[in-house]
Motif scaffolding. Sequence first.
Motif, PDB file in Angstrom:
ATOM      1  N   UNK A   3       0.829  -1.206   0.000  1.00  0.00           N
ATOM      2  CA  UNK A   3       0.000   0.000   0.000  1.00  0.00           C
ATOM      3  C   UNK A   3       0.868   1.263   0.000  1.00  0.00           C
ATOM      4  N   UNK A   4       0.492   2.286  -0.783  1.00  0.00           N
ATOM      5  CA  UNK A   4       1.186   3.568  -0.713  1.00  0.00           C
ATOM      6  C   UNK A   4       0.830   4.266   0.600  1.00  0.00           C
ATOM      7  N   UNK A   5       1.550   5.308   0.920  1.00  0.00           N
ATOM      8  CA  UNK A   5       1.391   5.940   2.235  1.00  0.00           C
ATOM      9  C   UNK A   5       0.008   6.534   2.460  1.00  0.00           C
ATOM     10  N   UNK A   6      -0.683   6.903   1.397  1.00  0.00           N
ATOM     11  CA  UNK A   6      -2.037   7.468   1.575  1.00  0.00           C
ATOM     12  C   UNK A   6      -2.989   6.451   2.186  1.00  0.00           C
ATOM     13  N   UNK A   7      -2.730   5.167   1.952  1.00  0.00           N
ATOM     14  CA  UNK A   7      -3.605   4.125   2.490  1.00  0.00           C
ATOM     15  C   UNK A   7      -3.050   3.494   3.775  1.00  0.00           C
ATOM     16  N   UNK A  18      -4.233  -1.545  -3.529  1.00  0.00           N
ATOM     17  CA  UNK A  18      -4.652  -0.374  -4.311  1.00  0.00           C
ATOM     18  C   UNK A  18      -4.404  -0.568  -5.799  1.00  0.00           C
ATOM     19  N   UNK A  19      -3.291  -1.213  -6.152  1.00  0.00           N
ATOM     20  CA  UNK A  19      -2.960  -1.352  -7.573  1.00  0.00           C
ATOM     21  C   UNK A  19      -3.905  -2.326  -8.275  1.00  0.00           C
ATOM     22  N   UNK A  20      -4.366  -3.342  -7.550  1.00  0.00           N
ATOM     23  CA  UNK A  20      -5.328  -4.282  -8.138  1.00  0.00           C
ATOM     24  C   UNK A  20      -6.660  -3.572  -8.372  1.00  0.00           C
TER      25      UNK A  20
END
Length: 819
Positions: A3-7, A18-20
Amino acid sequence: KGHPRRHLIHKFWARKPHNVVAEYIKHYTKRGEIVLDPFVGSGVTAVEALILGRKAVAIDLNPISTFITEMVAKPLDLKDIEKAYREIKRKAREKIRELYVTTCNKCGKDANIMVCVWERKNSNPLEIRFYCPTCKKKRSKSPSKEDLQKIERINIMDTPYWIPNVALRYPDGKEYKEGTHIKEASTLSRLFTKRNLVALSILFHKIEELEDDTIRDFMKFAFTSMVHLASNMTPDRPTRPFSSFWAQHRYWIPPRFLESNVWALFRSAIWGRQGLVKGKKDSNNAIKYFKQAKKFEELENDANILISTQSALDLSNIPNNSVDYVFTDPPYGGDIQYFELSTLWLAWLRGKHEDKRFNLDWWEDEITINSEQNKDFDYYHNRLHVAFREIFRVLKPGRYLTVTFHNTDVKVYNSIIRAVIFAGFELERIIYQPPARASAKALLQPYGSAIGDYYIRFRKPIGFVGKIEEREIDEKRAKTIILNAIKRILMERGEPTPLTDILKGHTLIYSELRKHGYRFFGTNPERINKVLEENRDKEFIFIKGQGWWFKNPSKYHPELPLNERVEAVVLDTLHRKVATFDDILQDIYLRFTNAQTPSPNSVKEILKEYARPEARKWKLNPRIREQEKEHSEMIGFLAQIGKKAGYQIWIGQKEQSDIFQGKPLSKLCDFKELSLENTSYDDIQRYVKQIDLLWIKERKVAFAFEVEYTTAITDAFMRCSMIPESHHTKRFIVIPEEREAFMYRKLHSELLRERVEKEGWKLIFFRDLREFYSTTKKKLSISPKEIVEIAKTPVEKREKQVTIDSFANQSSSNGLLEN
């Protein structure tokens, strides 16, 4: 991807990669189209839709879900965060810091307590872990007399400001299903030590004093992102002695827990690697445009997100046929009790002044299975059906719904599929996706936890009109369609199959029924089971411990057993890399879908046979590579022995390039092209030429050998069965001796037993063949009887034998020497 930091700013359960999610949105929508998630959770679908230039409708009954979604998506000037943090720091830090002052046991100077280790049964901490600014080191010590006196003083003081004192129980007095189940810890306030409760009350009060509503919300967001880490629900981990985490999806207080410094937690929630500043910097950069709508119609203009705290059971604020795509992650039965677990955060957010955005009675409409809420499976299924009826109504015809979930309970799995189909959708595809990061369960079971998610694609048919009703149908005809679909599933799997795996064939069964107008008849698992039971001992038999199989397998020509095809994929993966359990599952689930999807347990059994665990991954057992080399050696031995016995030699096409005694095995082959009596060209090309080794005389196969070091041998039997009966061929499986028990079970399976008995298959062990080759190496000729003498009838457990003569004596007594 991780997960990127926003999540990562705020904890939430079952967050999807998130990418999926983004890939699904990109595939099924265009820029400017509307994406709905009616169970939005932590907001991944809505946020990724905005990043991709789509419009988002984020709906959830849980107020913490819509709050997290808004806080992640909404732009924020980072200077405003810094300014608010400085104000809170000025007012609160010193008051909180003095609660955690201790004395360094090395230099005698003041130090800052980072964590204290407590045992639930003791009234005082066992250990203090601190940072000494003078020594500039982290240290630990036993509590001193002064430390214990400070705790006594704090324990008798009043909390200086408001704290939530919500009971972990329902209005009728029933304790939360995921409550502490500890009498002394039945309220939220009892989840904390008195020191941390005092510190939290100071911190929250100073956040409440902030004047700007938006900045105050963001600081509350940071507060709830860490408040659970300040609780007693954080186990002491020897590998992470200064780090706390909420370990389970319940209010569980471990026997040994941490008390963490509240100010240190808040500072990290703002400035840390997963903190608010880094998270908002990421979301600010990713989301180029944000305008929040108050109602759906505003999305037709310049607004691009509607966030609404409401039930998916009533989407009346969204017009018919107005949404372009739905991606959602519905509740998994009663796996995660969202209301109960969210109470910790919502009680703080509701605050002293009872902020109406954060109500604590939404459990009444929660879609779940929870006996404490008086909600059973029927309640869950019926409510899920109503929700998907609403989703069906608002989605445009011809557009898609993707449902994702993580639950291995076949009853819940089927409930979700049935609810969607009965709403009017057409089931199109089911795929598996492994997670980017292992869950807590997977970390506890790294070698065998199935930890990925299922993604199921549905389509709203074009031209659909009116209410969905199951029409009057010809039940006999529908059962015949289900029966034929079951037969096809068994043929495709090629092995006895449990009901749970047959039910994975919903896509096939449903599509076959739909073709004939029976849209809903097969959506009930009980009906599929009824068809099986009605055909027991007619078409099918039930094998205890294995599942359903054909009464007469030869009538249907089933494929190579699924287990053996899966085994081949596992071996291929292990040859390419050292792999995690989920890496292996991904390779398998990409190849085997729907009814062919094997269970994680069956994959684990294959891994135990061919691999060994190492550093949370699976590595191919070195013995397998040795046996692969021995495979070529055994074929070479048999070829040379066959020549001495007066036969011409054929070596399988794949094996001819293998090396034996420094030369390709093809050098021992007597044929460039194979021609056999009473055998068609097609059978020779497709089957006979693939047999490992043949001894041939006068265009007839006298001896056929399959050399196997795996348990995947059904294909070998199928190849050899293409040799005409008129050849009177003797057939042998050549295996490592340690494989005999496996081979015995294979040969006695329903699929092979009849063929093995009819064709008279025998075993030759690698060890015995090597010894026979060695003792006959100098002979110029060999009688064919001699190779028969070392063969055996397979048994499940063999008495240990030490000489070839004793083997031969046993074989003679078993009548194996007859020609």
